[in-house]
Write a protein that holds these residues in place. Structure first.
Motif, PDB file in Angstrom:
ATOM      1  N   MET A   5     -21.555   3.517 -12.978  1.00  0.00           N
ATOM      2  CA  MET A   5     -22.600   3.483 -13.998  1.00  0.00           C
ATOM      3  C   MET A   5     -21.912   3.739 -15.327  1.00  0.00           C
ATOM      4  SD  MET A   5     -25.367   3.011 -12.249  1.00  0.00           S
ATOM      5  CE  MET A   5     -24.374   2.033 -11.160  1.00  0.00           C
ATOM      6  N   TYR A   6     -21.694   2.682 -16.102  1.00  0.00           N
ATOM      7  CA  TYR A   6     -20.942   2.800 -17.350  1.00  0.00           C
ATOM      8  C   TYR A   6     -21.771   3.398 -18.482  1.00  0.00           C
ATOM      9  CZ  TYR A   6     -17.317  -0.006 -15.225  1.00  0.00           C
ATOM     10  OH  TYR A   6     -16.332  -0.456 -14.402  1.00  0.00           O
ATOM     11  N   ALA A   7     -23.081   3.236 -18.445  1.00  0.00           N
ATOM     12  CA  ALA A   7     -23.931   3.712 -19.526  1.00  0.00           C
ATOM     13  C   ALA A   7     -24.674   4.975 -19.089  1.00  0.00           C
ATOM     14  CB  ALA A   7     -24.936   2.632 -19.927  1.00  0.00           C
ATOM     15  N   TYR A   8     -24.813   5.895 -20.013  1.00  0.00           N
ATOM     16  CA  TYR A   8     -25.539   7.125 -19.738  1.00  0.00           C
ATOM     17  C   TYR A   8     -27.017   6.801 -19.580  1.00  0.00           C
ATOM     18  CZ  TYR A   8     -26.071  12.152 -19.706  1.00  0.00           C
ATOM     19  OH  TYR A   8     -26.309  13.440 -19.327  1.00  0.00           O
ATOM     20  N   ASP A   9     -27.716   7.570 -18.797  1.00  0.00           N
ATOM     21  CA  ASP A   9     -29.131   7.370 -18.469  1.00  0.00           C
ATOM     22  C   ASP A   9     -29.361   6.161 -17.571  1.00  0.00           C
ATOM     23  OD1 ASP A   9     -30.271   9.636 -19.464  1.00  0.00           O
ATOM     24  OD2 ASP A   9     -30.760   8.780 -21.412  1.00  0.00           O
ATOM     25  N   TYR A  10     -28.330   5.685 -16.883  1.00  0.00           N
ATOM     26  CA  TYR A  10     -28.486   4.706 -15.813  1.00  0.00           C
ATOM     27  C   TYR A  10     -28.163   5.431 -14.518  1.00  0.00           C
ATOM     28  CZ  TYR A  10     -28.893   0.751 -18.955  1.00  0.00           C
ATOM     29  OH  TYR A  10     -29.327  -0.130 -19.894  1.00  0.00           O
ATOM     30  N   TYR A  11     -29.027   5.266 -13.523  1.00  0.00           N
ATOM     31  CA  TYR A  11     -28.873   6.026 -12.294  1.00  0.00           C
ATOM     32  C   TYR A  11     -29.046   5.122 -11.086  1.00  0.00           C
ATOM     33  CZ  TYR A  11     -29.687   9.791 -15.568  1.00  0.00           C
ATOM     34  OH  TYR A  11     -29.600  10.632 -16.626  1.00  0.00           O
ATOM     35  N   ILE A  12     -28.517   5.578  -9.974  1.00  0.00           N
ATOM     36  CA  ILE A  12     -28.724   4.881  -8.714  1.00  0.00           C
ATOM     37  C   ILE A  12     -30.021   5.412  -8.118  1.00  0.00           C
ATOM     38  CG2 ILE A  12     -27.832   4.480  -6.399  1.00  0.00           C
ATOM     39  CD1 ILE A  12     -24.996   4.753  -7.611  1.00  0.00           C
ATOM     40  N   ARG A  13     -30.961   4.512  -7.872  1.00  0.00           N
ATOM     41  CA  ARG A  13     -32.259   4.892  -7.314  1.00  0.00           C
ATOM     42  C   ARG A  13     -32.400   4.415  -5.882  1.00  0.00           C
ATOM     43  NH1 ARG A  13     -36.989   4.490 -10.097  1.00  0.00           N
ATOM     44  NH2 ARG A  13     -37.681   5.671  -8.308  1.00  0.00           N
ATOM     45  N   GLY A  14     -31.505   3.526  -5.427  1.00  0.00           N
ATOM     46  CA  GLY A  14     -31.624   3.003  -4.076  1.00  0.00           C
ATOM     47  C   GLY A  14     -30.521   2.006  -3.799  1.00  0.00           C
ATOM     48  N   ALA A  15     -30.684   1.271  -2.706  1.00  0.00           N
ATOM     49  CA  ALA A  15     -29.678   0.285  -2.318  1.00  0.00           C
ATOM     50  C   ALA A  15     -30.316  -0.734  -1.374  1.00  0.00           C
ATOM     51  CB  ALA A  15     -28.494   0.972  -1.620  1.00  0.00           C
ATOM     52  N   THR A  16     -29.606  -1.808  -1.185  1.00  0.00           N
ATOM     53  CA  THR A  16     -30.017  -2.815  -0.224  1.00  0.00           C
ATOM     54  C   THR A  16     -28.775  -3.285   0.532  1.00  0.00           C
ATOM     55  OG1 THR A  16     -31.270  -4.867   0.088  1.00  0.00           O
ATOM     56  CG2 THR A  16     -29.776  -4.780  -1.808  1.00  0.00           C
ATOM     57  N   THR A  17     -28.981  -3.850   1.688  1.00  0.00           N
ATOM     58  CA  THR A  17     -27.862  -4.333   2.476  1.00  0.00           C
ATOM     59  C   THR A  17     -28.229  -5.643   3.137  1.00  0.00           C
ATOM     60  OG1 THR A  17     -26.251  -3.756   4.184  1.00  0.00           O
ATOM     61  CG2 THR A  17     -28.522  -3.141   4.600  1.00  0.00           C
ATOM     62  N   THR A  18     -27.226  -6.342   3.570  1.00  0.00           N
ATOM     63  CA  THR A  18     -27.424  -7.506   4.419  1.00  0.00           C
ATOM     64  C   THR A  18     -26.735  -7.194   5.738  1.00  0.00           C
ATOM     65  OG1 THR A  18     -25.423  -8.547   3.585  1.00  0.00           O
ATOM     66  CG2 THR A  18     -27.473  -9.108   2.479  1.00  0.00           C
ATOM     67  N   PHE A  19     -27.164  -7.864   6.758  1.00  0.00           N
ATOM     68  CA  PHE A  19     -26.514  -7.696   8.063  1.00  0.00           C
ATOM     69  C   PHE A  19     -26.450  -9.041   8.723  1.00  0.00           C
ATOM     70  CE2 PHE A  19     -26.512  -7.084  12.642  1.00  0.00           C
ATOM     71  CZ  PHE A  19     -25.418  -6.252  12.776  1.00  0.00           C
TER      72      PHE A  19
END
Length: 178
Positions: free
Chosen positions: A159-173
């Motif tokens: 996360m290069y910018a401040y106030d950007y956060y990881i809220r979740g994720a997705t995957t493929t299978f």
């Protein structure tokens, strides 16, 4: 006149510099390059220290090690504008061998991961550790384009910018590629 301007602008510069320090992450500390939170085909549990959230994810893939990945994470304190964490919890488990998409419920931010490897499907199940803060996090979320384009590619997302956060994720299978 020059001394007057200095007296007026010096406090402003001091305040601006103090705010700038709130918005500078500095280099991400993954630890030594050889340090990973897991070994191939093993489970792990990683949590940021209290008041910190995940801001960087690194992963390398190995087909010969059961089509598994090594994982590493970096944490940083959440913005002071979010206040203090009010509660933290483990989300539901995302089962191995399936595609999934998940975000932290209750406006939470990702502050950790728990994962277990299943050799029968050559895949991992995942559980997110989420924390909610006393002030509301903005909801304008989108999926990043920083992801491996192929299942075997290495990954290094920050996360290069401040106030950007990881809220979740997705995957493929893929049952073919596992």
């Amino acid at each position: 006149m020059d001394i007057f301007l200095l007296c007026v602008f010096l406090p402003l510069v001091t305040v601006a510099w103090g705010q700038y320090n709130d918005y500078y992450y500095g280099p991400y500390n993954y630890g030594d390059n050889d340090e990973w939170v897991n070994v191939y085909r093993q489970g792990f549990n990683f949590q940021c220290p209290h008041g910190q959230v995940i801001v960087a994810v690194r992963s390398v893939f190995s087909k010969k090690e059961g089509s598994d990945r090594l994982w590493n994470y970096a944490c940083m304190p959440a913005s002071q504008s979010l206040g203090e964490p009010t509660e933290c919890w483990w989300e539901e488990i995302n089962r191995a061998g399936t595609e999934w998409y998940q975000t932290c419920s209750n406006n939470g931010l990702v502050a950790g991961f728990q994962s277990q490897y299943f050799p029968s499907v050559l895949d991992r199940e995942w559980q997110f550790y989420c924390c909610r803060y006393s002030r509301r996090c903005p909801y304008s979320c989108w999926l990043t384009t920083e992801y491996p384009g192929h299942y075997g590619e290495d990954m290094d997302m920050m996360m290069y910018a401040y106030d950007y956060y990881i809220r979740g994720a997705t995957t493929t299978f893929s049952a073919v590629h596992r």
